[in-house]
Design an enzyme around this catalytic site. Structure first.
Site, PDB file in Angstrom:
ATOM      1  N   GLY A  93       0.852  -1.180   0.000  1.00  0.00           N
ATOM      2  CA  GLY A  93       0.000   0.000   0.000  1.00  0.00           C
ATOM      3  C   GLY A  93       0.892   1.234   0.000  1.00  0.00           C
ATOM      4  CE1 TYR A 163       6.031  -3.132  -1.437  1.00  0.00           C
ATOM      5  CE2 TYR A 163       7.373  -1.176  -1.785  1.00  0.00           C
ATOM      6  CZ  TYR A 163       6.450  -2.088  -2.247  1.00  0.00           C
ATOM      7  OH  TYR A 163       5.944  -1.954  -3.511  1.00  0.00           O
ATOM      8  CD  GLU A 205      -6.121   5.620   1.287  1.00  0.00           C
ATOM      9  OE1 GLU A 205      -6.195   4.389   1.394  1.00  0.00           O
ATOM     10  OE2 GLU A 205      -6.535   6.392   2.159  1.00  0.00           O
ATOM     11  CB  ALA A 207       0.653  10.854  -2.377  1.00  0.00           C
ATOM     12  CE  LYS A 214      -5.776  13.001   3.048  1.00  0.00           C
ATOM     13  NZ  LYS A 214      -4.485  13.326   3.650  1.00  0.00           N
ATOM     14  CD  GLN A 234       6.124  15.142   2.271  1.00  0.00           C
ATOM     15  OE1 GLN A 234       6.052  16.357   2.335  1.00  0.00           O
ATOM     16  NE2 GLN A 234       5.082  14.377   2.481  1.00  0.00           N
ATOM     17  NE  ARG A 236       7.995   9.477  -2.219  1.00  0.00           N
ATOM     18  CZ  ARG A 236       8.574  10.052  -1.166  1.00  0.00           C
ATOM     19  NH1 ARG A 236       9.275  11.165  -1.309  1.00  0.00           N
ATOM     20  NH2 ARG A 236       8.472   9.510   0.036  1.00  0.00           N
ATOM     21  NE  ARG A 302      12.003   6.235  -3.467  1.00  0.00           N
ATOM     22  CZ  ARG A 302      11.251   5.584  -2.583  1.00  0.00           C
ATOM     23  NH1 ARG A 302       9.975   5.367  -2.809  1.00  0.00           N
ATOM     24  NH2 ARG A 302      11.786   5.139  -1.468  1.00  0.00           N
TER      25      ARG A 302
HETATM   26  P1  NAD Z   1      -2.350  -3.707  -5.219  1.00  0.00           P
HETATM   27  O1  NAD Z   1      -2.354  -3.849  -3.734  1.00  0.00           O
HETATM   28  O2  NAD Z   1      -3.455  -2.939  -5.855  1.00  0.00           O
HETATM   29  O3  NAD Z   1      -2.259  -5.135  -5.920  1.00  0.00           O
HETATM   30  C1  NAD Z   1      -1.542  -6.222  -5.374  1.00  0.00           C
HETATM   31  C2  NAD Z   1      -2.480  -7.413  -5.342  1.00  0.00           C
HETATM   32  O4  NAD Z   1      -1.760  -8.549  -4.849  1.00  0.00           O
HETATM   33  C3  NAD Z   1      -3.682  -7.213  -4.397  1.00  0.00           C
HETATM   34  O5  NAD Z   1      -4.885  -7.280  -5.109  1.00  0.00           O
HETATM   35  C4  NAD Z   1      -3.533  -8.322  -3.389  1.00  0.00           C
HETATM   36  O6  NAD Z   1      -4.776  -8.879  -2.972  1.00  0.00           O
HETATM   37  C5  NAD Z   1      -2.697  -9.332  -4.152  1.00  0.00           C
HETATM   38  N1  NAD Z   1      -2.049 -10.264  -3.221  1.00  0.00           N
HETATM   39  C6  NAD Z   1      -1.455  -9.970  -2.039  1.00  0.00           C
HETATM   40  N2  NAD Z   1      -1.042 -11.091  -1.455  1.00  0.00           N
HETATM   41  C7  NAD Z   1      -1.382 -12.112  -2.288  1.00  0.00           C
HETATM   42  C8  NAD Z   1      -1.234 -13.524  -2.218  1.00  0.00           C
HETATM   43  N3  NAD Z   1      -0.662 -14.104  -1.158  1.00  0.00           N
HETATM   44  N4  NAD Z   1      -1.687 -14.281  -3.236  1.00  0.00           N
HETATM   45  C9  NAD Z   1      -2.300 -13.695  -4.317  1.00  0.00           C
HETATM   46  N5  NAD Z   1      -2.482 -12.366  -4.416  1.00  0.00           N
HETATM   47  C10 NAD Z   1      -2.024 -11.585  -3.420  1.00  0.00           C
HETATM   48  O7  NAD Z   1      -0.936  -3.062  -5.589  1.00  0.00           O
HETATM   49  P2  NAD Z   1      -0.409  -2.466  -6.965  1.00  0.00           P
HETATM   50  O8  NAD Z   1      -0.234  -1.022  -6.780  1.00  0.00           O
HETATM   51  O9  NAD Z   1      -1.205  -2.982  -8.095  1.00  0.00           O
HETATM   52  O10 NAD Z   1       1.044  -3.121  -7.011  1.00  0.00           O
HETATM   53  C11 NAD Z   1       1.384  -4.233  -7.844  1.00  0.00           C
HETATM   54  C12 NAD Z   1       2.870  -4.539  -7.697  1.00  0.00           C
HETATM   55  O11 NAD Z   1       3.635  -3.376  -8.038  1.00  0.00           O
HETATM   56  C13 NAD Z   1       3.296  -4.936  -6.285  1.00  0.00           C
HETATM   57  O12 NAD Z   1       4.306  -5.902  -6.370  1.00  0.00           O
HETATM   58  C14 NAD Z   1       3.865  -3.648  -5.738  1.00  0.00           C
HETATM   59  O13 NAD Z   1       4.801  -3.896  -4.700  1.00  0.00           O
HETATM   60  C15 NAD Z   1       4.521  -3.057  -6.969  1.00  0.00           C
HETATM   61  N6  NAD Z   1       4.698  -1.597  -6.883  1.00  0.00           N
HETATM   62  C16 NAD Z   1       3.625  -0.763  -6.944  1.00  0.00           C
HETATM   63  C17 NAD Z   1       3.831   0.597  -6.876  1.00  0.00           C
HETATM   64  C18 NAD Z   1       2.668   1.563  -6.962  1.00  0.00           C
HETATM   65  O14 NAD Z   1       2.905   2.776  -6.963  1.00  0.00           O
HETATM   66  N7  NAD Z   1       1.433   1.125  -7.023  1.00  0.00           N
HETATM   67  C19 NAD Z   1       5.118   1.116  -6.735  1.00  0.00           C
HETATM   68  C20 NAD Z   1       6.186   0.245  -6.649  1.00  0.00           C
HETATM   69  C21 NAD Z   1       5.979  -1.129  -6.753  1.00  0.00           C
END
Ligand code: NAD
Length: 350
Positions: A93, A163, A205, A207, A214, A234, A236, A302
């Site tokens: 998140g 993370y 969620e 930013a 909001k 900050q 980004r 960043r």
């Molecule tokens: P998200 O939380 O919307 O989606 C991730 C999904 O993974 C969720 O729906 C969750 O239910 C599912 N999940 C979690 N544990 C699980 C499990 N054990 N088995 C099956 N499903 C599982 O997040 P997102 O923003 O779509 O992110 C997707 C990927 O991108 C992630 O790896 C995240 O770390 C990476 N990421 C996202 C961002 C960003 O800004 N959103 C930035 C850097 C990296």
């Protein structure tokens, strides 16, 4: 979303080859399912641990499975028959989540170890892993006027606690499955992704969505203030979701990038105050800013150094922030209206 030239992708993939996308009930993987579906790929298996009614998107004609991929047996089932695997499943998140739930973040290692081993045993051709800019050394991110991060800045390692370290280790798995076992792996370090069909309330969620919500809430309630996490200085960069899914496709089909982490992010730096001003402009309102200095904020600054991606792919994420934020705001506003009217909207609550 705009009339930019889309770069060619050299896919060695037939239209009926099975593509597996993990984390597909979430934001980015959900958009990736839609992207491949709209390109005409006819066999897509989408997987998430959430029950189907909680998925942000369900694309017609796609095989949707609700499986917990931190269980080995489920990972094996998930990749059965696959030609390509896109692993974006993670417990994650925004800062409010990753600073409070480090154990949950670290436990995503179970998903990643089982998925990569299962993919190797299934003989898949290409494996994509979604890493994060949180894998970068935090010592380099202490100033809002940051130098953009280049790929080599992850080492010497001092990643974001929980993370970021999990991402770094999972990257290493990808590197070694190629080095020792010859499986083609691809690793993108995403920098803040935003857009419609993402988390906008409930505690996970990020930013951009939080700011939209909001401002929409203030307009609705007549409130005159907005609470901002941190001092607003900050910085980004934010990447629009359409750029993210195209980038994933380009990276996964570029053999020069096998087992090589690469930034996938915008290089357009903005402060949180700047982001608030943009959302206020979109919403047509000006609010009094209150700064919550106790709230989680992450690193001071960043940005993504895009020299490498430009060099290899002749492309970088390029949707202007105001255009992407307008689309995001409109989608969240509709969600807000629907929720108020008692309609079913999907919110990923903590
Ligand atoms: P998200 O939380 O919307 O989606 C991730 C999904 O993974 C969720 O729906 C969750 O239910 C599912 N999940 C979690 N544990 C699980 C499990 N054990 N088995 C099956 N499903 C599982 O997040 P997102 O923003 O779509 O992110 C997707 C990927 O991108 C992630 O790896 C995240 O770390 C990476 N990421 C996202 C961002 C960003 O800004 N959103 C930035 C850097 C990296």
């Amino acid at each position: 979303m705009n009339d930019k030239q889309t770069p060619d992708v050299n896919r060695d993939l037939k239209k009926d080859d099975l593509i597996v996308i993990a984390g597909a009930g979430g934001f980015i993987a959900g958009a990736l399912v839609r992207y491949f579906h709209d390109l005409g790929f006819s066999r897509i298996r989408a997987i998430d641990k959430k029950p189907l009614p909680h998925w942000y998107q369900q694309v017609p004609g796609v095989e949707n499975l609700s499986l917990d991929l931190s269980e080995k047996v489920n990972a094996i089932r998930a990749v059965e028959g696959a030609v390509e695997v896109y692993n974006l499943a993670a417990d994650m998140g925004g800062m409010g989540f990753i600073e409070r739930f480090r154990v949950e973040c670290l436990r995503s290692i179970l998903i990643n170890t089982h998925m990569i081993e299962a993919s190797y045993n299934a003989g898949i051709k290409r494996y994509f892993f979604s890493s994060s800019a949180c894998a970068y050394n935090t010592e380099l991110q202490k100033d809002p006027n940051v130098r953009a991060l280049k790929e080599s800045d992850a080492y010497p390692a001092m990643a974001e606690r929980g993370y970021g370290w999990e991402k770094l280790l999972s990257e290493m798995f990808c590197e070694e499955y190629w080095a020792e076992r010859g499986m083609k792996t691809f690793i993108a370090r995403f920098h803040n992704v935003y857009g419609p069909y993402g988390t906008w309330d409930g505690g996970r969620e990020k930013a951009p969505a939080a700011m939209c919500r909001k401002v929409i809430e203030a307009k609705d309630s007549g409130a005159t203030e907005i609470i901002i996490w941190g001092d607003g200085h900050q910085t980004r960069s934010f990447m629009y979701i359409d750029d993210c899914v195209l980038g994933i496709d380009l990276i996964t089909h570029c053999d020069e990038l096998i087992a090589t982490p690469i930034n996938l992010g915008s290089s357009d730096l903005v402060s949180i105050n700047g982001l608030v001003s943009l959302v206020e402009k979109i919403g047509g309102i000006k609010l009094e800013r209150k700064y919550d200095l106790e709230a989680p904020t992450g690193v001071a600054g960043r940005n993504s150094d895009n020299t490498f991606i430009q060099q290899v792919l002749k492309w970088e994420p390029n949707t202007p922030l105001d255009i992407g934020m307008q689309a995001t705001y409109s989608w969240i506003e509709q969600q807000f209206v629907d929720r108020k009217a008692g309609k079913n909207t999907v919110i990923d609550r903590l």
